[in-house]
Design a protein around this motif. Structure first.
Motif: not given
Ligand code: ATP
Ligand code: MG
Lengths: 256, 250
Positions: B1-9, B13-24
């Protein structure tokens, strides 16, 4: 010349050992004489620091004496006249139990299959026949000590040296292992040098008990225990022998 | 459960990073010529693969990497073992080591080029030097701290020559420490690959320099990500090997 059966298997004459420390020499053993007949179960007792381990280390060539001679009367064809069981089993953690038992055999040019077979056999002898595939860290303290015993027996030494092999174990396990050692010694008729702090253990196992005492260490008492085997732990004669040895030990330490 | 959450987070994070990168670059916060948006990378990769350049560069770099790593690690282990086992050798080399050790691997580039030319051997040399020191010190330390008690076991059973001691006790006992050094070296060697190739030895590094001089920043990013992927692959494989080699540990 083939060794005669009547000659002592180990003959220690005038053995001395000193360590140099802080520019002073610290004499541990001083002109020790001890003849051990073939097949004898000799127990060495003495206070901590008196030099019991040092004596065994000299015998197996881990320490160099500063004087005297040690004569070992065995067939020169035998490549491992002695084997040592350390106080802390000292198994090699990266080897499985079976490979630990076979360790000493790897020097003897024995084919692998034969080494494995011998190791299996020794493991069964110490009652661990089915644990050969485990890693040492998966064993209890008593089991580890048994493996160390099997490793020493595997090389078929003429003389088995045991340095407080059971002192770290609880009394229940210890008594079980004492019986085991006694049984194996009866069966193989090996010469055994067994070091212990435990007087009851000494009289229970020994044909002969040697007390090391003093600084430098000398033989303070040499007692024969000729009770028939198998022995009973609470045998009156053994209890009496233990009482006398305790008296001897405390008298010796009071003298110093 | 905790591991699943960590993977989710981690994924968030990765998606957010890609969005910022794409947007800039898209919102003209930075010049798209200087920072290509990630959406352009797959196409650039396919193009690079189709032209054949990608595979050639990767194979060239990998061969520098693997050979440099083997040479450096082999020499580091061999000398580390000798220095760890024999105090006299350690003393003999102590000052030489002190003199050479602080010199960064890249400081050897001029000599590498003079000795080997702008050739694969120059890259191998620079990679090997960086790897050597890491592995040498890890090995020496691991060998020196091998439990004396276990060496006594070998002696008591008649293994008394240095070679027998090495094979039966020192090497297996020092393996965990040596592996830690090797893993560090695995990462260091990638840095050295790029550095060495930036000076012209054909491979990923030189390809990146070519691309940047043409302002093909998407190609540069393709190779940056290629390196990250290759490193991840090697590190994962190494960790698996390490786990297997050290399966005796609790
Ligand atoms: N390498 C060494 N250098 C200097 N002194 C040592 C060394 N090894 C042992 N000694 C000293 O030699 C003496 C005898 O040690 P030894 O280990 O033989 O005692 P022991 O009788 O086995 O004691 P214990 O019952 O506690 O195991 C001790 O005083 C110890 O401090
Ligand atoms: Mg001792």
């Amino acid at each position: 010349m083939s060794p005669t059966t009547s000659a002592p298997i180990i003959d220690i004459e005038g053995l001395s050992l000193a360590y140099a420390r802080d520019g002073r020499t610290n004499v541990i053993l001083d002109k020790l004489d001890l003849a051990i007949p073939r097949g004898q179960f000799l127990v060495i007792v003495g206070e901590s620091g008196v030099g019991k381990s040092t004596l065994l280390r000299v015998l197996i060539d881990l320490a160099k004496p500063s004087g005297g001679t040690v004569t070992v009367n065995v067939d020169p064809a035998i490549r491992t006249p002695m084997a040592l069981v350390f106080q802390d089993a000292r198994l090699l953690p990266w080897r499985r139990v079976l490979a630990n038992v076979a360790f000493g055999l790897e020097r003897l040019g024995m084919p692998k299959a034969e080494r494995c077979a011998r190791a299996e056999q020794m493991l069964s002898l110490v009652g661990l026949g089915d644990l050969g595939g485990r890693w040492p860290h998966q064993l209890s303290g008593g089991q580890r000590q048994r493996v160390a015993l099997a490793r020493a027996l595997a090389v078929e030494p003429e003389v088995l040296l045991m340095d407080e092999p059971f002192s770290a174990l609880d009394s229940f396990t210890r008594e079980g292992l004492q019986d085991e050692v006694q049984r194996i010694q009866q069966k193989t008729a090996k010469t055994v040098l067994f070091v212990t702090h435990d007087i009851d253990e000494a009289v229970y196992l020994a044909d002969r008990v040697v007390v090391l005492a003093g600084a430098p260490g000398r033989i303070a008492a040499d007692v024969t225990i000729d009770q028939p085997r198998p022995r009973a732990r609470r045998d009156a004669a053994l209890v009496e022998a233990a009482r006398q040895l305790r008296g001897e030990l405390s008298r010796r330490s009071a003298d110093l | 459960m905790i591991r699943l959450r960590a993977t989710g987070l981690a994924l968030v994070g990765l998606v957010a990073f890609l969005i910022v990168w794409e947007a800039a670059p898209r919102l003209d916060l930075v010049n798209p010529a200087f920072l290509p948006p990630p959406s352009t990378i797959p196409a650039a990769l396919l193009k690079e693969i189709a032209s054949g350049a990608w595979l050639v560069a990767v194979i060239e770099s990998l061969s520098h990497y693997v050979i440099g790593l083997c040479v450096g690690a082999g020499a580091g282990m061999a000398l580390g073992i000798v220095a760890g086992m024999f105090r006299s050798f350690e003393n003999l080399t102590a000052w030489v080591v002190r003199l050479l050790r602080p010199i960064p691997g890249l400081a050897w580039v001029p000599f590498a080029i003079i000795w080997f030319g702008v050739e694969p051997r120059a890259a191998v040399f620079i990679i090997a030097i960086g790897v050597f020191w890491i592995v040498f010190f890890a090995t020496q330390g691991a060998v020196r701290s091998v439990d004396r008690d276990l060496i006594e076991v070998a002696q008591a059973f008649g293994f008394r020559s240095p070679l027998a001691r090495l094979a039966k006790i020192v090497l297996p006992a020092a393996t965990p420490g040596i592996l830690v050094g090797l893993r560090t070296a695995l990462g260091q060697a990638w840095m050295a690959v790029v550095a060495a190739e930036i000076f012209g030895v054909p491979g990923i590094g030189s390809r990146m320099m070519q691309a940047s001089s043409l302002l093909s920043t998407d190609i540069v990013v393709v190779y940056m990500l290629t390196m990250a992927a290759l490193y991840g692959l090697f590190d994962t494989a190494f960790v698996a090997l390490q786990g297997w080699l050290l399966r005796w540990r609790p």
